[in-house]
Design an enzyme around this catalytic site. Structure first.
Site, PDB file in Angstrom:
ATOM      1  N   ASP A 233      -4.832  -8.589   3.100  1.00  0.00           N
ATOM      2  CA  ASP A 233      -5.096  -7.553   4.095  1.00  0.00           C
ATOM      3  C   ASP A 233      -3.913  -6.585   4.137  1.00  0.00           C
ATOM      4  O   ASP A 233      -2.817  -6.962   4.551  1.00  0.00           O
ATOM      5  CB  ASP A 233      -5.303  -8.196   5.469  1.00  0.00           C
ATOM      6  CG  ASP A 233      -5.615  -7.185   6.564  1.00  0.00           C
ATOM      7  OD1 ASP A 233      -5.482  -5.972   6.322  1.00  0.00           O
ATOM      8  OD2 ASP A 233      -5.981  -7.609   7.676  1.00  0.00           O
ATOM      9  N   ASP A 358      13.708  -4.177 -10.993  1.00  0.00           N
ATOM     10  CA  ASP A 358      13.534  -5.601 -11.231  1.00  0.00           C
ATOM     11  C   ASP A 358      14.282  -5.963 -12.512  1.00  0.00           C
ATOM     12  O   ASP A 358      14.802  -5.109 -13.224  1.00  0.00           O
ATOM     13  CB  ASP A 358      12.047  -5.963 -11.297  1.00  0.00           C
ATOM     14  CG  ASP A 358      11.787  -7.321 -10.680  1.00  0.00           C
ATOM     15  OD1 ASP A 358      12.662  -8.210 -10.792  1.00  0.00           O
ATOM     16  OD2 ASP A 358      10.713  -7.519 -10.076  1.00  0.00           O
TER      17      ASP A 358
END
Length: 656
Positions: A233, A358
């Site tokens: 969600d 990253d």
């Protein structure tokens, strides 16, 4: 005598003037390798060792003013080192792991020659020992020309799942459910409470930067990193992500002096990986989304951005398909995408913090990286995520990354190519200064230039705090989700004999149960399981460690066979499953007396819920599909879109 309004205003003005000129409150200052100097009755750390109060040493100035002064004093080599985020070397350990501490001989050239001052730690030691190791690193850093303190970062370390390069062991700290468990509870206050506890633990042991939270949208059920998200969600992920950032950083409006800087990840679209193949791996280097779907994945980050996270980490994969204001996203890893970082994140959304790439996006991908074999598997030194830029030289990758918006490159100590890019004009000095300034501002905000040291005794007290451990244990219990219950739970008091699979007999005995060897002798069975998976890419470093493939239980799966054995013996069974991925339970429902999902829970936490001593309050943070056919047909970028799911997102029984 009655005071006239005019006299009252004069008195107020005098009082304000006196307050304005009052001596500021002394901040904590500590030095080990250099001196502490006194000016105007106040103490300051003499970071450059010149015996004078240099502006960047003056804590009365703003972090921005101190950073401006420091950047002007730095050499090119000192500046370049700040844009790398290395790994603190462990004594005899791979990728920084060690049970003994840091390798200071290996660290010395990284600090004093390459001038790197940001490092991930992969130590997981008890509080006092961890603090002592952090202090040793800071003492070495203090000996540098400008005394720039080290920022120590960490992957999440307060949960259950340990995957080297993605999450650490919860050794010596409170242990909470994975972020999915907080998604199951949907409680911002509990996320905030967790973040404040973890913040105190991090700072007590000398960690100032959290490489978390992971607010990626869980849209592909086969993806092995779903467990680190808040679920499917976007609005809930946004709310909980904002609470996480505010709790760690110390406020809902940015980083505070005693805060831990968060690095929210992974910007953006990481969850939309076909077949769930993770983009740490060459075979998982592409994610596919439409522009509308990209907007939905972006929405999950809104709360963290509103709380002014100090750091953002771009995702690994090449994001294919979407456009931003009419500009297609480039066919390169997100860390090299100017559209995603500069145009969208910086300009459109107004982000002002550090963008930290990253790990290993500048490293060459050799044959062991792209096509490892059983005889030549991928090793740690073969890890690369230079997706879409493998035809570029390493200096060109640094230049492209900084042009896109990267401030700091993760997982590398290779400073020479970056220096080459600056010296040949590919990276301007002004652009380098911009990144260094951002990195220094965060250090000043956290007070590291004034006192980077921690108290080992306090570290032990903080990390062993009974109240915090009790709240973490309570959260393990409440975050469980009761999916089915055929009148079995809570177990009747007379049900004392249990047959176990996947649970520690000592935990059952501590709960007052008698463990039997044969299921026929039991009053009930308790079977602990994880979501099913396959090892589809065993020769890849991360492919051998992350879950891939199927989500359904089949004959030959040990936990499923144990459940069938209980059914055949006519014994009611509690099937307690760690939902690290959305498992398919279609052929489990008819065989289990109760299905109890968790997102990181000890055996004791599971037994307490089973026996009615604690209540499971969670609801599914994602849907559970009904079949692998439905999984194969769903869109990896669209959450909760499988046909006829067995359990919809939000499912869960809360017993009265």
């Amino acid at each position: 005598m009655k005071t006239t309004p005019k006299l009252a205003l004069s008195a107020l003005a005098l009082m304000l003037a006196q307050q304005a000129h009052a001596a500021p409150e002394q901040v904590p200052v500590q030095a080990r390798a250099k001196s502490v100097i006194t000016v105007d009755g106040l103490q300051f750390r003499d970071a450059d060792g010149d015996g004078k109060l240099t502006p960047y040493e003056d804590w009365r100035l703003s972090p921005e003013a101190r950073a401006d002064d420091l950047v002007r004093r730095m050499t090119l080599e000192e500046k370049a080192g700040q844009t790398l985020h290395g790994t603190l070397p462990g004594l005899g350990g791979a990728l920084g792991r060690s049970a003994d501490g840091y390798d200071r001989l290996a660290l010395a050239p990284m600090l004093w020659v390459k001038h790197i001052s940001s490092y991930i730690t992969r130590l997981a030691l008890p509080g006092a020992k961890m603090a002592e190791q952090s202090n040793a690193v800071q003492e070495m850093a203090e000996q540098g020309r400008l005394g720039i303190p080290v920022t120590i970062s960490a992957d999440p370390r307060n949960h259950f799942q340990y995957v080297l390069g993605a999450g650490e062991s919860a050794n010596g700290v409170t242990q909470w459910p994975e972020l999915l468990g907080f998604g199951a509870l949907g409680d911002k206050a509990r996320v905030s409470a967790f973040a404040k506890v973890a913040r105190a633990e991090y700072r007590a042991v000398g960690i100032q930067e959290a490489l978390s939270p992971q607010v990626d949208l869980a849209s592909e059920p086969r993806w092995g990193r779903i467990t680190g998200t808040f679920g499917s969600d976007p609005l809930l992920s946004s709310d909980l992500g904002g609470a996480y950032v505010a709790g760690f950083q110390g406020s809902d409006s940015g980083l505070t002096r005693d805060g831990v800087m968060t690095v929210v990840k992974h910007w953006v679209g990481y969850g939309a990986l076909p077949e769930g193949f993770d983009s740490h791996n060459y075979y998982g280097r592409i994610a596919k989304l439409t522009t509308k779907q990209l907007d939905m994945h972006i929405a999950a980050f809104k709360g963290a951005l509103a709380a002014k996270s100090g750091g953002i980490m771009p995702t690994y994969p090449i994001i294919t398909g979407p456009s931003v204001d009419g500009k297609p996203v480039e066919a390169v890893g997100a860390g090299y995408s100017k559209v995603l970082l500069n145009d969208l994140l910086r300009k459109k959304l107004g982000y002002q913090g550090i963008i930290l790439s990253d790990w290993a996006i500048t490293v060459d991908c050799n044959t062991r990286c792209s096509a490892p074999t059983a005889d030549a598997p991928q090793r740690p030194q073969d890890i690369s995520t230079a997706w879409g830029v493998m035809d570029l030289t390493v200096p060109q990758r640094y230049a492209l990354g900084m042009a896109a918006g990267i401030d700091q490159f993760g997982g590398t100590q290779d400073v020479a190519p970056l220096l080459t890019a600056v010296r040949n004009g590919s990276i301007s000095m002004a652009r380098l200064d911009e990144s260094v300034r951002r990195i220094m501002i965060a250090k000043f905000q956290q007070g590291l230039f004034d006192n980077p040291y921690v108290d080992p005794a306090k570290a032990d007290a903080v990390t062993t705090n009974p109240a915090n451990h009790a709240l973490a244990a309570q959260t393990q219990r409440e975050a469980q989700v009761l999916l089915t219950n055929k009148g079995l739970l809570p177990l009747a008091a007379k049900a004392k004999k249990v047959w176990l699979f996947g649970a520690d007999p000592k935990a059952a005995q501590a709960a007052g149960l008698t463990v039997v060897d044969k299921v026929e002798q039991a009053d009930f069975a308790l079977i602990r399981a994880e979501s099913p998976s396959e090892k589809l890419h065993p020769n890849h470093f991360f492919g051998s460690r992350q879950k891939e493939g199927r989500l359904d239980f089949r004959d030959g799966d040990a936990a499923y066979d144990a459940l069938k054995a209980a059914k055949a013996a006519g014994k009611p069974a509690v099937f307690a499953i760690f939902l690290d991925r959305p498992a398919i339970l279609t052929n489990v429902v008819d065989k289990a007396g109760a299905i109890l999902g968790n997102f990181g829970a000890s055996d004791a936490a599971v037994f307490d819920v089973v026996l009615g001593r604690a209540k499971a309050k969670g609801h599914l943070p994602f849907e559970l599909p009904s079949s692998m056919k439905a999984v194969a047909a769903q869109d990896p970028a669209q959450p909760d879109d499988s046909a006829a799911p067995l359990f919809k997102r939000g499912a869960g029984i809360v017993l009265k």
